[in-house]
Design an enzyme around this catalytic site. Structure first.
Site, PDB file in Angstrom:
ATOM      1  N   GLY A  42       0.802  -1.173   0.030  1.00 21.51           N
ATOM      2  CA  GLY A  42       0.015   0.076   0.150  1.00 21.51           C
ATOM      3  C   GLY A  42       0.833   1.209   0.206  1.00 21.51           C
ATOM      4  N   GLY A  45       3.950   0.709   2.465  1.00 25.36           N
ATOM      5  CA  GLY A  45       4.961  -0.519   2.203  1.00 25.36           C
ATOM      6  C   GLY A  45       5.607  -0.093   0.931  1.00 25.36           C
ATOM      7  N   ARG A 337     -15.223  12.977  12.070  1.00 25.31           N
ATOM      8  CA  ARG A 337     -15.959  11.939  11.411  1.00 25.31           C
ATOM      9  C   ARG A 337     -16.613  11.103  12.579  1.00 25.31           C
ATOM     10  NH1 ARG A 337     -11.364   9.486   7.275  1.00 25.31           N
ATOM     11  NH2 ARG A 337     -11.754  10.979   5.988  1.00 25.31           N
TER      12      ARG A 337
HETATM   13  C1  LIG Z   1     -12.758   3.898   0.527  1.00 20.42           C
HETATM   14  C2  LIG Z   1     -11.711   4.382   1.592  1.00 20.42           C
HETATM   15  C3  LIG Z   1     -11.354   5.991   1.176  1.00 20.42           C
HETATM   16  C4  LIG Z   1     -10.231   6.287   1.840  1.00 20.42           C
HETATM   17  N1  LIG Z   1      -9.838   7.678   1.607  1.00 20.42           N
HETATM   18  C5  LIG Z   1      -8.904   8.067   2.284  1.00 20.42           C
HETATM   19  C6  LIG Z   1      -8.313   9.435   1.877  1.00 20.42           C
HETATM   20  O1  LIG Z   1      -9.053  10.215   0.903  1.00 20.42           O
HETATM   21  N2  LIG Z   1      -7.352  10.201   2.509  1.00 20.42           N
HETATM   22  C7  LIG Z   1      -6.690   9.311   3.498  1.00 20.42           C
HETATM   23  O2  LIG Z   1      -5.999   9.967   3.981  1.00 20.42           O
HETATM   24  N3  LIG Z   1      -6.998   8.031   3.824  1.00 20.42           N
HETATM   25  C8  LIG Z   1      -8.314   7.523   3.055  1.00 20.42           C
HETATM   26  N4  LIG Z   1      -8.490   6.258   3.495  1.00 20.42           N
HETATM   27  C9  LIG Z   1      -7.689   5.557   4.454  1.00 20.42           C
HETATM   28  C10 LIG Z   1      -6.212   4.853   3.533  1.00 20.42           C
HETATM   29  O3  LIG Z   1      -6.840   4.485   2.352  1.00 20.42           O
HETATM   30  C11 LIG Z   1      -5.621   3.810   4.382  1.00 20.42           C
HETATM   31  O4  LIG Z   1      -5.612   4.103   5.666  1.00 20.42           O
HETATM   32  C12 LIG Z   1      -4.300   3.448   3.829  1.00 20.42           C
HETATM   33  O5  LIG Z   1      -4.358   3.421   2.287  1.00 20.42           O
HETATM   34  C13 LIG Z   1      -3.506   2.233   4.089  1.00 20.42           C
HETATM   35  O6  LIG Z   1      -2.400   2.157   3.588  1.00 20.42           O
HETATM   36  P1  LIG Z   1      -1.443   1.168   4.140  1.00 20.42           P
HETATM   37  O7  LIG Z   1      -0.266   1.257   3.032  1.00 20.42           O
HETATM   38  O8  LIG Z   1      -1.051   1.351   5.453  1.00 20.42           O
HETATM   39  O9  LIG Z   1      -2.225  -0.394   3.810  1.00 20.42           O
HETATM   40  P2  LIG Z   1      -2.830  -0.936   2.796  1.00 20.42           P
HETATM   41  O10 LIG Z   1      -3.085   0.063   1.455  1.00 20.42           O
HETATM   42  O11 LIG Z   1      -4.139  -1.715   3.095  1.00 20.42           O
HETATM   43  O12 LIG Z   1      -2.121  -2.043   2.136  1.00 20.42           O
HETATM   44  C14 LIG Z   1      -1.826  -3.171   2.615  1.00 20.42           C
HETATM   45  C15 LIG Z   1      -0.815  -4.058   2.060  1.00 20.42           C
HETATM   46  O13 LIG Z   1      -0.392  -5.054   2.866  1.00 20.42           O
HETATM   47  C16 LIG Z   1      -0.508  -6.344   2.045  1.00 20.42           C
HETATM   48  N5  LIG Z   1      -0.787  -7.518   2.813  1.00 20.42           N
HETATM   49  C17 LIG Z   1      -1.609  -7.453   3.904  1.00 20.42           C
HETATM   50  N6  LIG Z   1      -1.413  -8.538   4.581  1.00 20.42           N
HETATM   51  C18 LIG Z   1      -0.392  -9.351   4.170  1.00 20.42           C
HETATM   52  C19 LIG Z   1       0.076 -10.393   4.300  1.00 20.42           C
HETATM   53  N7  LIG Z   1      -0.191 -11.467   5.356  1.00 20.42           N
HETATM   54  N8  LIG Z   1       1.089 -10.688   3.514  1.00 20.42           N
HETATM   55  C20 LIG Z   1       1.683 -10.163   2.577  1.00 20.42           C
HETATM   56  N9  LIG Z   1       1.106  -9.100   2.244  1.00 20.42           N
HETATM   57  C21 LIG Z   1       0.118  -8.611   3.124  1.00 20.42           C
HETATM   58  C22 LIG Z   1      -1.325  -6.201   1.044  1.00 20.42           C
HETATM   59  O14 LIG Z   1      -1.321  -7.123   0.046  1.00 20.42           O
HETATM   60  C23 LIG Z   1      -1.383  -4.528   0.644  1.00 20.42           C
HETATM   61  O15 LIG Z   1      -0.359  -4.616  -0.253  1.00 20.42           O
HETATM   62  C24 LIG Z   1      -9.501   5.887   2.915  1.00 20.42           C
HETATM   63  C25 LIG Z   1      -9.893   4.425   3.096  1.00 20.42           C
HETATM   64  C26 LIG Z   1     -11.165   3.769   2.572  1.00 20.42           C
HETATM   65  C27 LIG Z   1     -11.587   2.399   2.905  1.00 20.42           C
END
Ligand SMILES: Cc1cc2nc3c(=O)[nH]c(=O)nc-3n(C[C@H](O)[C@H](O)[C@H](O)COP(=O)(O)OP(=O)(O)OC[C@H]3O[C@@H](n4cnc5c(N)ncnc54)[C@H](O)[C@@H]3O)c2cc1C
Length: 666
Positions: A42, A45, A337
């Site tokens: 994400g 990462g 929110r």
């Molecule tokens: C609909 C929606 C809209 C949003 N809009 C906004 C916004 O406008 N602004 C804002 O600031 N935030 C927003 N958010 C929140 C934001 O999108 C998330 O908090 C953020 O994208 C999370 O990013 P991340 O990199 O932490 O995780 P993620 O993007 O969830 O990525 C997780 C990664 O981990 C990997 N993974 C997980 N478990 C495993 C495993 N066991 N083995 C291998 N790989 C694994 C997955 O494959 C993925 O690549 C929104 C959330 C939602 C639900």
């Protein structure tokens, strides 16, 4: 390890810049001798992988999707915050810091949040340099809009697709490193467990989801960037695959899990339409810049609407209750929110909900369409009193700002939101809780880090809109790649970690046992049967409002459900093939443990703060009532065999720069 000993002391402003670290000891040449595993692609990462590789580390990155581009982050719609003060509205690092601490209801760590505010501006520069197409104003400068809980415009955006564009930027940076051979990308690989050697995180066991094979991967440090766990509620706005497993596996190996009950329920989602659903859809908070939220003032009108005898547009202004503007005149529709969600629930519980189930309120753009339309008519020298023209011009402006969100709504609900107000209701959206990390983003396992939504670090009891992308990219581009050197400086002479060590063998064998037990169980219920049941308990008893009785029942019910799951779950197919049900079984097994700890944490925290609303702790007006004397701490839970035995550690929160006050948006 004492939890607060790893939080830097001293004035907040100096904490980041003066933080003493050994990072300079890892020279570029030495970085080539060090391997780092990143679980997740994400925003957190992908940005961390690209930056670590750029610095010289050898990176192995894992994701369970077919491509990093399909990480949940791609769904983020509304925007990303940064204290650039481009609008000249008095924004500053301090103001973003203050808003975030206040927005989190004084339950986040000052030092981390200050650092976040400091690096927020760098993120925008980094992304612009990568070519992220942020919206621009008429003069070509980067545009901003406002999100809830703040009185400035600091949110950068790319229509309603900000996460997608930011992830494409980070993914491009990753691809460059994949091309250079500095990142080895493992798509469709799921991390199944963490391997600890001599007390340090030294690798993972991963499952190739295509052929089912288990693989051992070693490294000198492991970074978990696996996203949030909102899907413990079954229905949420998270991507279907989002899960807690990577975070939960490290929890079971010694990483404390912080504030599991801090969940964000987002006020503007498309309401549940029936039992068949497995997913809820967010309507971005950006819509609250222009949309006004209301329900009818008169209960008779509500009745007629539900019977299909009256339309929202037929209700006159004086018969509408713009309840957020009424209750919170200063912030109006842009209250945070948690506040907006509770206010919607309050109106719906009082009987004013406008859909068939009584669980919906209106989000109305008519006033904005008229306002923009008149402005455009004025600019173009056209007739401002021609209502049809004004409406068309206004709709064009709204379309240019939110077009893809309106289209999404129309496709799902089959109603034109340009003509009729949207119907919205709160839904689970984000988890502020997560793996406990210190200031360097290291978990309580040496060498194991957690970044992005997977950690608990910056948002306290309530996250402000557009701050998750900011935190994920701050962690990935500007914090973790540098703080990790503090730890890795001791590893330059370690050499490759051998995957034939007994610790790898043992961890792999345990994973194999679990997978085989699932496919050999031959029970009578599907994995989803359990996930749905868990979700219902979570929503009913650990959802928007919580009380002692409900939480106590939830703990017992989830524990019983977990026992039934292991006895009666049915997982078709084998372990040696692409088997989505098998992958899901492991994730639901972890949700069934997390759910119980979640309820236990909510029961323990007998105060209301942010998104955690304990009915026993509220003001006479129904606002959340904090208890700072007894609860100004982070709950960090240590795994002790099962959730009921988890041990609570309290990281005391000290506020040196910000005066702790009652949060008010009135
Ligand atoms: C609909 C929606 C809209 C949003 N809009 C906004 C916004 O406008 N602004 C804002 O600031 N935030 C927003 N958010 C929140 C934001 O999108 C998330 O908090 C953020 O994208 C999370 O990013 P991340 O990199 O932490 O995780 P993620 O993007 O969830 O990525 C997780 C990664 O981990 C990997 N993974 C997980 N478990 C495993 C495993 N066991 N083995 C291998 N790989 C694994 C997955 O494959 C993925 O690549 C929104 C959330 C939602 C639900």
């Amino acid at each position: 390890m004492s939890l607060d000993s790893k939080t830097p002391k001293g004035p907040v402003a100096d904490k980041w810049t003066n933080h003493k670290s050994k990072i300079n000891l890892v020279s570029p040449a030495n970085k080539r001798l060090i391997d780092v595993i990143v679980v997740g692609t994400g925003l957190a990462g992908a940005s961390a992988s690209a930056t670590l590789a750029e610095l010289g580390y050898n990176v192995k990155t894992f994701c369970f999707q077919d491509s990093p581009r399909r990480a949940h982050s791609i769904a983020a719609q509304g925007g990303i915050n940064a204290a650039k003060n481009y609008q000249g509205d008095g924004d500053s690092t301090h103001r973003l810091f203050y808003d975030t601490i206040k927005g989190g209801d004084y339950r986040s760590r000052e030092a981390n949040v200050h650092r976040l505010a400091e690096v927020s501006t760098n993120i925008i520069d980094q992304c612009v340099a990568q070519g992220v197409p942020f919206a621009r104003d008429y003069g070509g400068l980067l545009d901003n809009r406002s999100f809830g809980g703040v009185l400035v415009s600091r949110t950068f955006y790319a229509k309603g697709q900000t996460g997608q564009q930011l992830l494409l930027g980070a993914y491009s940076a990753m691809n460059r490193q994949i091309g250079r051979g500095k990142i080895k990308m493992y798509n469709r690989h799921e991390m199944m467990d963490l391997v600890i050697v001599d007390g340090k995180a030294r690798g993972i066991i991963a499952r190739n989801l295509v052929d089912g094979k288990l693989e051992r991967h070693s490294a000198h440090a492991v970074v978990i960037a696996s996203g949030g766990y909102g899907n413990v509620f079954f229905l949420s706005t998270n991507a279907m695959g989002s899960n807690v497993s990577a975070g939960w596996k490290i929890h079971k190996k010694g990483a404390h899990f912080a504030n599991p009950c801090f969940t964000q329920i987002h006020p503007t989602c498309i309401p549940v339409s029936g039992d068949h659903q497995s997913k809820l859809t967010l309507m971005s908070e950006s819509l609250r810049n222009d949309g006004r939220i209301w329900v009818p003032k008169n209960i008779e009108d509500v009745k007629l609407i539900r019977e299909g005898k009256l339309k929202a547009t037929e209700i006159t202004e004086e018969n509408r209750d713009y309840y957020l503007e009424r209750r919170y005149p200063a912030f109006g529709n842009l209250v945070p929110r948690d506040v907006a969600s509770r206010a919607a629930k309050e109106r719906c519980d009082a009987g004013y909900g406008v859909n068939k189930t009584g669980e919906a309120v209106y989000l109305d753009f008519a006033a904005a369409i008229t306002r923009y339309g008149k402005e455009q008519a004025h600019v173009k020298g056209l007739d401002e009193n021609d209502s049809a023209l004004v409406k068309k011009l206004g709709q064009d402006v709204v379309r240019s700002k939110y077009g893809n969100l309106f289209q999404m709504y129309e496709k799902i609900v089959d109603q034109d939101p340009y003509e009729m107000p949207m119907m919205i209701y709160p839904a689970v959206h984000y988890t502020m809780g997560g793996v406990w990390v210190d200031y360097n983003l290291m978990t309580s396992i040496p060498g194991c880090y957690a970044i992005g939504e997977a950690n608990f670090s910056d948002h306290g009891a309530n996250r402000l809109g557009a701050s998750a992308l900011m935190q994920g990219l701050a962690d990935g581009y500007f914090v973790l790649p540098y703080t990790i050197g503090d730890y890795l400086a001791d590893d330059i002479r370690t050499g490759k970690i051998d995957i034939s060590l007994p610790e790898f063998e043992k961890a792999e064998a345990a994973v194999k046992v679990q997978l085989e037990s699932f496919v050999n169980n031959n029970g009578k219920n599907s994995v989803d049967y359990y996930h749905k049941k868990l979700g219902k308990i979570m929503w009913d008893k650990c959802g928007m409002s919580r009380n002692k009785k409900g939480l106590t029942e939830a703990i017992a019910e989830i524990s019983a459900l977990r026992k039934d799951f292991y006895k009666n779950v049915n997982v078709p197919g084998t372990t040696k093939e692409f088997n989505e049900q098998l992958a899901k079984a492991g994730r639901v097994a972890d949700f069934l443990e997390l759910g119980e700890l979640f309820a236990k944490d909510a029961l323990e925290r007998n105060e209301s703060c942010g998104g955690h609303f304990r009915e026993e702790s509220q003001t006479p007006e129904g606002e959340a009532l904090r208890n700072d004397k007894d609860f100004t701490f982070v709950s960090a839970w240590e795994y002790k065999g099962e959730p009921s035995k988890a041990k609570l550690h309290k990281e005391e929160l000290k506020y040196e720069e910000i005066e702790v006050k009652t949060r008010s948006y009135k």
